[in-house]
Motif scaffolding. Sequence first.
Motif, PDB file in Angstrom:
ATOM      1  N   ARG A 155      -2.787   6.932  -8.993  1.00  0.00           N
ATOM      2  CA  ARG A 155      -2.113   5.629  -8.979  1.00  0.00           C
ATOM      3  C   ARG A 155      -3.062   4.544  -8.457  1.00  0.00           C
ATOM      4  O   ARG A 155      -4.095   4.838  -7.871  1.00  0.00           O
ATOM      5  N   PRO A 156      -2.687   3.273  -8.658  1.00  0.00           N
ATOM      6  CA  PRO A 156      -3.530   2.185  -8.141  1.00  0.00           C
ATOM      7  C   PRO A 156      -3.663   2.264  -6.618  1.00  0.00           C
ATOM      8  O   PRO A 156      -2.757   2.757  -5.930  1.00  0.00           O
ATOM      9  N   GLU A 157      -4.788   1.790  -6.106  1.00  0.00           N
ATOM     10  CA  GLU A 157      -4.984   1.707  -4.659  1.00  0.00           C
ATOM     11  C   GLU A 157      -3.915   0.775  -4.084  1.00  0.00           C
ATOM     12  O   GLU A 157      -3.660  -0.316  -4.595  1.00  0.00           O
ATOM     13  N   LEU A 158      -3.274   1.218  -3.001  1.00  0.00           N
ATOM     14  CA  LEU A 158      -2.123   0.500  -2.445  1.00  0.00           C
ATOM     15  C   LEU A 158      -2.439  -0.960  -2.125  1.00  0.00           C
ATOM     16  O   LEU A 158      -1.669  -1.865  -2.457  1.00  0.00           O
ATOM     17  N   THR A 159      -3.561  -1.214  -1.491  1.00  0.00           N
ATOM     18  CA  THR A 159      -3.878  -2.581  -1.075  1.00  0.00           C
ATOM     19  C   THR A 159      -4.333  -3.472  -2.223  1.00  0.00           C
ATOM     20  O   THR A 159      -4.419  -4.683  -2.063  1.00  0.00           O
ATOM     21  N   ALA A 160      -4.618  -2.874  -3.388  1.00  0.00           N
ATOM     22  CA  ALA A 160      -5.077  -3.672  -4.529  1.00  0.00           C
ATOM     23  C   ALA A 160      -4.066  -3.675  -5.675  1.00  0.00           C
ATOM     24  O   ALA A 160      -4.272  -4.369  -6.670  1.00  0.00           O
ATOM     25  N   ALA A 161      -2.959  -2.941  -5.527  1.00  0.00           N
ATOM     26  CA  ALA A 161      -1.978  -2.812  -6.607  1.00  0.00           C
ATOM     27  C   ALA A 161      -1.227  -4.112  -6.841  1.00  0.00           C
ATOM     28  O   ALA A 161      -0.917  -4.854  -5.902  1.00  0.00           O
ATOM     29  N   LYS A 162      -0.891  -4.379  -8.093  1.00  0.00           N
ATOM     30  CA  LYS A 162      -0.102  -5.562  -8.447  1.00  0.00           C
ATOM     31  C   LYS A 162       1.392  -5.296  -8.330  1.00  0.00           C
ATOM     32  O   LYS A 162       2.184  -6.219  -8.179  1.00  0.00           O
ATOM     33  N   VAL A 163       1.759  -4.030  -8.413  1.00  0.00           N
ATOM     34  CA  VAL A 163       3.161  -3.638  -8.268  1.00  0.00           C
ATOM     35  C   VAL A 163       3.233  -2.465  -7.300  1.00  0.00           C
ATOM     36  O   VAL A 163       2.468  -1.505  -7.427  1.00  0.00           O
ATOM     37  N   SER A 168       7.896   3.226   4.326  1.00  0.00           N
ATOM     38  CA  SER A 168       8.029   2.664   5.666  1.00  0.00           C
ATOM     39  C   SER A 168       7.486   3.669   6.679  1.00  0.00           C
ATOM     40  O   SER A 168       7.295   4.848   6.369  1.00  0.00           O
ATOM     41  N   ARG A 169       7.253   3.189   7.890  1.00  0.00           N
ATOM     42  CA  ARG A 169       6.750   4.104   8.926  1.00  0.00           C
ATOM     43  C   ARG A 169       7.765   5.209   9.212  1.00  0.00           C
ATOM     44  O   ARG A 169       7.385   6.368   9.435  1.00  0.00           O
ATOM     45  N   ALA A 170       9.052   4.852   9.167  1.00  0.00           N
ATOM     46  CA  ALA A 170      10.081   5.858   9.437  1.00  0.00           C
ATOM     47  C   ALA A 170      10.020   6.977   8.409  1.00  0.00           C
ATOM     48  O   ALA A 170      10.171   8.157   8.753  1.00  0.00           O
ATOM     49  N   ALA A 171       9.785   6.629   7.146  1.00  0.00           N
ATOM     50  CA  ALA A 171       9.694   7.648   6.096  1.00  0.00           C
ATOM     51  C   ALA A 171       8.457   8.515   6.286  1.00  0.00           C
ATOM     52  O   ALA A 171       8.495   9.727   6.076  1.00  0.00           O
ATOM     53  N   PRO A 188       3.045  10.725   2.625  1.00  0.00           N
ATOM     54  CA  PRO A 188       1.794  10.855   3.389  1.00  0.00           C
ATOM     55  C   PRO A 188       1.431   9.571   4.134  1.00  0.00           C
ATOM     56  O   PRO A 188       1.911   8.480   3.802  1.00  0.00           O
ATOM     57  N   ASN A 189       0.570   9.699   5.118  1.00  0.00           N
ATOM     58  CA  ASN A 189       0.193   8.560   5.958  1.00  0.00           C
ATOM     59  C   ASN A 189      -0.415   7.408   5.176  1.00  0.00           C
ATOM     60  O   ASN A 189      -0.215   6.242   5.525  1.00  0.00           O
ATOM     61  N   ASP A 190      -1.202   7.733   4.126  1.00  0.00           N
ATOM     62  CA  ASP A 190      -1.892   6.661   3.426  1.00  0.00           C
ATOM     63  C   ASP A 190      -0.963   5.844   2.527  1.00  0.00           C
ATOM     64  O   ASP A 190      -1.395   4.885   1.890  1.00  0.00           O
ATOM     65  N   TRP A 191       0.329   6.172   2.507  1.00  0.00           N
ATOM     66  CA  TRP A 191       1.309   5.362   1.783  1.00  0.00           C
ATOM     67  C   TRP A 191       1.992   4.356   2.700  1.00  0.00           C
ATOM     68  O   TRP A 191       2.768   3.525   2.237  1.00  0.00           O
ATOM     69  N   GLN A 192       1.743   4.436   3.995  1.00  0.00           N
ATOM     70  CA  GLN A 192       2.493   3.613   4.940  1.00  0.00           C
ATOM     71  C   GLN A 192       2.139   2.135   4.819  1.00  0.00           C
ATOM     72  O   GLN A 192       0.980   1.743   4.871  1.00  0.00           O
ATOM     73  N   VAL A 193       3.172   1.312   4.675  1.00  0.00           N
ATOM     74  CA  VAL A 193       3.026  -0.143   4.621  1.00  0.00           C
ATOM     75  C   VAL A 193       3.615  -0.726   5.897  1.00  0.00           C
ATOM     76  O   VAL A 193       4.710  -0.348   6.311  1.00  0.00           O
TER      77      VAL A 193
END
Length: 311
Positions: free
Chosen positions: A189-197, A229-232, A239-244
């Motif tokens: 998938r697109p990199e989280l910090t660079a994704a458009k959606v 979310s952090r709670a999720a 995984p940790n690298d999905w946390q916003v």
Amino acid sequence: MTILVIAEHDNTSLKPASLNTITAASELGGDVHVLVAGLNAATVATAAAQVAGVAKVLHVDADTLAHGVAENVAAQVVALAGSYSHILFASTASGKNIAPRVAALLDVAQISDLTKVISADTFERPIYAGNAMATIQSVDTVKVMTVRTTAFDAAAQSAQAPAAIEVVASVAVAGKTSYMGSEIAKNDRPELTAAKVIVSGGRALGSQEKFNAVMIPLADKLGAAIGASRAAVDAGYAPNDWQVGQTGKIVAPQLYIAAGISGAIQHLAGMKDSKVIVAINKDPEAPIFSVADYGLEADLFTAVPELVAAL
């Protein structure tokens, strides 16, 4: 006045965050130089030289810089610091790792998460998880800063001739820190910090299995990155690298869909600059609705599959 931007890269390509940092540097009003420190990273130096606003690229090639070890890169930056009034890093994991070391070695205060340039010595940055904006003035001879990349547009390709590339000798390092290896999470998938959606899920999803069952089909339909979310994340749903959020990644996509996220201030701090925010939550009092452009008061287990079917 000359500004030094520390390029973030993987020895092959220039990371998008560096382009936002170059834009911030350009707003300071001086000549912008970019430091590419790595191993066999000539293609990165060439790419940096072609970015609008860059006056010169400094290329340092050494085995000790191959993996971006913070102590080694900091030593290289400090060796060059005397020629610069400002030293800018992207506010990423790498930038946040190196910048404090540079500031400490130069005995200056670090300015974190720059969001606006007011003048060469006055800047704006968020405090209290973005609930307030602080205007700060620095009297340090060299100003070491990290840039919140979502606050600045990415620099474009230059229409002029490429900037000059100067090869710089590497400096000796203490050798007390060594690179042992990396475990890189593979993601198509697109990199989280660079994704458009981005589609993000919260604790309301209930389990990792339900998180994947609900969020992945929506992400697939939209070609989106997946956040959480952090709670999720703390509950093990993602995984940790999905946390916003404040303690995760700061994002500002064109479209941010939050499903089952209540909207704690720590999460809002990481995504409220998104261009369009869509919130799906069955709690009408959820704080996420205060920042959402579109809010749907509904059970996400019904609403999200219906949205996927409609798409």
